[in-house]
Design an enzyme around this catalytic site. Structure first.
Site, PDB file in Angstrom:
ATOM      1  N   SER A 289       1.666  -7.349  -0.724  1.00 27.95           N
ATOM      2  CA  SER A 289       2.384  -8.345   0.079  1.00 27.95           C
ATOM      3  C   SER A 289       1.700  -9.719   0.175  1.00 27.95           C
ATOM      4  O   SER A 289       2.382 -10.706   0.468  1.00 27.95           O
ATOM      5  CB  SER A 289       2.746  -7.794   1.452  1.00 27.95           C
TER       6      SER A 289
ATOM      7  N   ASP B 244       0.352  -6.653   5.019  1.00 27.52           N
ATOM      8  CA  ASP B 244      -0.314  -7.936   5.293  1.00 27.52           C
ATOM      9  C   ASP B 244       0.671  -9.044   5.704  1.00 27.52           C
ATOM     10  O   ASP B 244       0.384  -9.824   6.610  1.00 27.52           O
ATOM     11  CB  ASP B 244      -1.109  -8.408   4.069  1.00 27.52           C
TER      12      ASP B 244
ATOM     13  N   THR C 151       0.824  -1.223   0.000  1.00 29.09           N
ATOM     14  CA  THR C 151       0.000   0.000   0.000  1.00 29.09           C
ATOM     15  C   THR C 151       0.850   1.262   0.000  1.00 29.09           C
ATOM     16  O   THR C 151       0.471   2.272  -0.586  1.00 29.09           O
ATOM     17  CB  THR C 151      -0.937  -0.031   1.232  1.00 29.09           C
TER      18      THR C 151
HETATM   19  N1  ASP Z   1      -2.846  -5.432   1.189  1.00 29.81           N
HETATM   20  C1  ASP Z   1      -1.746  -4.532   1.359  1.00 29.81           C
HETATM   21  C2  ASP Z   1      -0.443  -5.283   1.204  1.00 29.81           C
HETATM   22  O1  ASP Z   1      -0.032  -5.949   2.113  1.00 29.81           O
HETATM   23  C3  ASP Z   1      -1.820  -3.895   2.675  1.00 29.81           C
HETATM   24  C4  ASP Z   1      -0.734  -2.891   2.965  1.00 29.81           C
HETATM   25  O2  ASP Z   1       0.277  -2.790   2.328  1.00 29.81           O
HETATM   26  O3  ASP Z   1      -0.917  -2.160   3.945  1.00 29.81           O
HETATM   27  O4  ASP Z   1       0.194  -5.176   0.217  1.00 29.81           O
END
Ligand code: ASP
Length: 322
Positions: A54, A88, A12
């Site tokens: 992730s 994640d 993110t």
């Molecule tokens: N779904 C995202 C990831 O892990 C969440 C984040 O980065 O905060 O890539």
């Protein structure tokens, strides 16, 4: 002047929200290149290693990242490393690096809960805090550190505790080992560092299973047919399992598949306290390996790495007791 290597992997922190659909998605170009390219008195070298959410990370990607870090710090004059990552699986990459990175230079991982163009985006601030931490001499020798929301956590203890809150990263039972303020980096605890393993590959398959009330023996039996090298169970309480599953778990041990026991509780360690059917005493006598406070996802990675070195039960027990 300190020289830090910043390695981006995606998440993110590198994404943007689409104004029309509200979907948060990766960008072809990392927006962090624009937001943080200079920091006073610190020379930044930036590498785009990956650009993935992730949940797409694998233990093999983590191994490649660890090898990349070690290669660059061997070849160049670098004082510390910062990795940006999706939140994640951030704790898993952090812990894997903690287990296998060879350098004892500071390695700090950060991420963000809000993408780059959202109101209150936390990415640039977290990256700056991670840079300050990696540049601080005190971060050396403390293992891989996780820095978000002005707190410094160890890779071993930190976990994501909230789906969306920016204060999501916490270290149950232990708390952070330091804070980052406007004026600098302040450590208030010295962690007991974990073991390091020198591995050239990650080939073992380890399954993570959560115990529940009334767990069906058939489910466990069917897992025993899979081509796996190890099993981690998030057991109940201090380390107990539903009695109906015991003969099925015994089959794993008979087949030579090690079983590592963690607790599904947020705090505490597993121990052989209970003497009833399915209680910790029976599990220990069966040959299950008890852990010392790791969560399930980290115990899985540790077993993958440890199995590259040994499959001896006594040795594995020693490794997981530390
Ligand atoms: N779904 C995202 C990831 O892990 C969440 C984040 O980065 O905060 O890539």
């Amino acid at each position: 002047m300190k020289r830090l290597l910043i390695i981006h992997t995606g998440g993110t922190i590198a994404m943007s929200e689409d104004a029309k659909t509200g979907a948060v998605k990766p960008n072809p170009l990392n927006p962090l290149h624009e937001t943080i390219h200079t920091v006073e008195n610190i020379d930044l070298i930036v590498e785009d290693f990956l650009n993935v959410p992730s949940p797409h990370m694998t233990p093999k990607d983590m191994l490649h990242l660890a090898k990349r870090i070690d290669k660059r710090v061997m070849e160049e004059k670098i004082d510390g490393v910062v990795v940006t990552h999706g939140t994640d699986t951030l704790e898993e990459t952090a812990y894997m690096l903690d287990l296998i990175v060879e350098t004892d230079l500071p390695v700090v991982i950060t991420g963000a809960m809000r993408s780059s163009n959202e109101l209150g985006s936390d990415g640039p601030h977290n990256l700056l805090s991670a840079i300050k931490t990696a540049a601080s001499g005190e971060a050396r020798g403390k293992g891989v550190l996780v820095v978000l929301n002005d707190e410094i956590h160890t890779a071993k203890n930190v976990t994501k505790t909230h789906t969306s809150n920016i204060a999501t990263f916490q270290s149950p039972q232990y708390g952070p080992i330091g804070i980052v303020s406007k004026r600098g980096v302040h450590f208030h605890h010295h962690p007991v560092t974990d073991q390091r393993f020198v591995v050239s590959g990650i080939y073992k398959r380890v399954l993570l299973l959560k115990a529940v009330a009334g767990m069906e023996a058939e489910v466990v039996d069917s897992l025993c047919e899979l081509p796996i090298d190890g099993l981690v169970i998030e057991a109940l309480g201090q380390g107990n399992l539903p009695p109906a599953t015991i003969p099925s778990f015994e089959r794993f041990i008979e087949k030579g598949i090690p079983i590592v026991l963690v607790s599904r509780c947020f705090n505490g360690v597993v121990q052989d306290t209970y003497g009833y059917e399915g209680g910790g005493k029976e599990l220990k006598n069966m040959g299950m390996i008890f852990t010392n406070g790791l969560n399930g996802q980290k115990a899985r990675l540790k077993l993958m790495v440890a199995l590259e070195k040994t499959s001896d039960r006594e040795r594995l027990q020693e490794i997981f007791q530390r």
